[in-house]
Design a protein around this motif. Sequence first.
Motif, PDB file in Angstrom:
ATOM      1  N   LEU A  34      -6.434  -2.617   5.511  1.00  0.00           N
ATOM      2  CA  LEU A  34      -7.445  -1.948   5.210  1.00  0.00           C
ATOM      3  C   LEU A  34      -7.887  -1.881   3.642  1.00  0.00           C
ATOM      4  N   LEU A  35      -6.138  -1.670   3.119  1.00  0.00           N
ATOM      5  CA  LEU A  35      -6.119  -1.073   1.206  1.00  0.00           C
ATOM      6  C   LEU A  35      -6.803  -2.820   0.419  1.00  0.00           C
ATOM      7  N   THR A  57      -1.415   2.287  -6.262  1.00  0.00           N
ATOM      8  CA  THR A  57      -2.584   1.166  -7.100  1.00  0.00           C
ATOM      9  C   THR A  57      -2.542   0.598  -5.342  1.00  0.00           C
ATOM     10  N   GLY A  58      -1.988   1.321  -4.093  1.00  0.00           N
ATOM     11  CA  GLY A  58      -3.431   0.025  -2.796  1.00  0.00           C
ATOM     12  C   GLY A  58      -2.316  -0.757  -2.857  1.00  0.00           C
ATOM     13  N   GLU A  59      -0.790  -0.975  -2.970  1.00  0.00           N
ATOM     14  CA  GLU A  59      -0.511  -2.193  -3.016  1.00  0.00           C
ATOM     15  C   GLU A  59       0.608  -1.624  -1.998  1.00  0.00           C
ATOM     16  N   GLY A  60       0.591  -1.937  -0.920  1.00  0.00           N
ATOM     17  CA  GLY A  60       1.787  -1.286  -0.284  1.00  0.00           C
ATOM     18  C   GLY A  60       2.862   0.193   0.207  1.00  0.00           C
ATOM     19  N   THR A  61       2.783   0.409  -0.743  1.00  0.00           N
ATOM     20  CA  THR A  61       3.699   1.433  -0.908  1.00  0.00           C
ATOM     21  C   THR A  61       2.735   3.101  -1.851  1.00  0.00           C
ATOM     22  N   TYR A  62       3.119   3.969  -1.346  1.00  0.00           N
ATOM     23  CA  TYR A  62       2.664   5.254  -2.260  1.00  0.00           C
ATOM     24  C   TYR A  62       3.740   6.399  -2.347  1.00  0.00           C
ATOM     25  N   THR A  63       3.440   7.050  -3.881  1.00  0.00           N
ATOM     26  CA  THR A  63       4.515   7.936  -4.123  1.00  0.00           C
ATOM     27  C   THR A  63       4.226   9.857  -3.704  1.00  0.00           C
TER      28      THR A  63
END
Length: 622
Positions: free
Chosen positions: A17-18, A156-162
């Motif tokens: 979705l992102l 950044t919406g690309e796969g991971t978040y912190t």
Amino acid sequence: MSANVETLEFQSEARQLLQLMIHSIYSNKDTFLRELVSNASDALDKVRLEAFRDKELQADTDDLHIALELDPAARTLTVRDNGIGMSRDEVVSLIGTIAKSGTAEFLRKLKENQGGQDQLIGQFGVGFYASFMVADKVTLVTRRAGQDEGTRWESTGEGTYTVEPVADAPQGTAVTLHLKPEDTEEHLHDYASRAKVVEIVRRYSDFITWPIRVEPEGGGEPEVVNSRKALWARSQSEVTEEEYTEFYKHVSHDWTGPLETIRLAAEGVFEYQALLFLPQRAPFDLFMRDRKRGVQLYVKRVFIMDDCEELMPEYLRFVKGVVDAQDLSLNVSREILQQDRQIQLMRRRLVRKVLSTVKSLMTDKPDSYATFWSEFGRAVKEGLLDDVDNRDAILDIASFASTHDQEKPTTLADYLARMPEGQEHVYYLTGESRSALENSPHLEAFLAKGYEVLLLTDAIDEMWVGSVPEYKGKKLQSVAKGQVDLDDDKDENAAKERAEEFAGLLGWLTEQLGDAVKEVRLSSRLTTSPACVVGDDFDLTPTLEKMYRAMGQEMPQVKRVLELNPTHPLVTALRTAHAEDRPDLADTAELVYGMALLAEGGDLPDPTRFVRLLATKLEKAL
Ligand code: ADP
């Protein structure tokens, strides 16, 4: 980076979705702000209510508001609220995953449907993720009311978040967007500009009851930029179409405007105002169990609960909007609502109002009615089972496919108006698809007589037809059930003679096919087919039987009746062959039964055996 920073992966549906948001071709990117302001407003509603109900909760509710903070130099926009906030685990589960069932299916459709993305996204509601249409990085800092530690989330919406703990976060949530460069061709405006942001707030979020504050140009005390007027409390003439539309989008999370707006107010002992909407499109999860958001309950302008099922029955679950009751306590709970007589009266009135609104669409806005019925008819028909009091009102607004018109469904009123002299019942046939029904042998005699037959193919149709006996004094009768007697000028003697002629064959067939059918008899519903299978009035239909099995229910085999067309050459030849005691007739009998099943679009009990018998017959015939 501090040692406490964790890097986590988005759930795969969330990731997809992102990606769609990052590469969005959606033209109205301004709507991201509506989504964030909506979330902030919900968070403020929640903290007010929780603090009221739980006096122990250490929540600060002094100056609840939303602040929009702009930094043109850094190109950031922050949407800040001092609402309920989120714990670390809530951030991970609410922001990192999508918990709606059917999401994977929805995303598949979305990919296939490049052009219709806007509409599909609207049906789904992307919420917070809409930020990634306009930002290449999003930072969220939040602290749940009553908790000490806050959480900082970034992606950044690309796969991971912190995520990492923060010590000094204020109560509530601040979402900071690191804005993508302005690009008017891509419909990316300057969202760090005060004028633009204020314009968007006034357009989409003016009715939000919490103050939305923005610092004036050049600094100074922030000013409230929304009018904060609850639409349902204003007189109808004061509210514009656009205001209703934006309010609808806020309560429904839909991206398209409503199909119809419904207003209702009651004064006196139990005072309330309702502002309800019929959507243009069914949400993607209309038939999923965990779908939510119907009608919201407010008490004296204070939000009390979402998806208040005490106000709207299950079969009208797609109706959105707000009911504001003046005489309830803010402490009201679901249990109290369920027992409150006033609430029951109010619900009855709301339901009648929704049904009567649809009825007026039929005459005033036939296109809107057609849209409504094709989107929501399947749900509304559940009311034929659940809401006996309104059964006639529901039948009045229903339409059904019929043999009268290939394209256009018919209402029952129109059906009755077309009934020819001599036709006594409203006839219907249920099954899995229109094409199977249209070719079904059950229809033959009815069509030959010029009788119209309703073709009912929704799963729910199988259920309600059994419990709705009539419409306006006309019995609803399945053409695939019971004995049919369409002969006007019957010759009693000829019928008797025929019965005697066929008695031997019928008796023998009944015995031969005894494991599969309960009786073999002559038919008066067939004109061109040799045979068909019918049920008794209270028998389950084959489709219903299949549905129950699919739900894992143990079902005894339902034996139906095989009817033969006494004028068909195959049947008369069979009679002769039986009288002459020819060999291999048992195989022929089985084939005739199999053909009858195939003709109605049904399943053969043993297809391999059927093919083998047929091959042998053909071989002999050549
Ligand atoms: P939706 O609002 O449609 O549920 P979102 O993705 O926008 O979907 O938000 C997911 C959830 O995250 C919300 O239901 C809410 O519980 C939580 N949330 C989002 N924004 C905030 C906020 N500003 N304050 C508190 N909770 C929030």
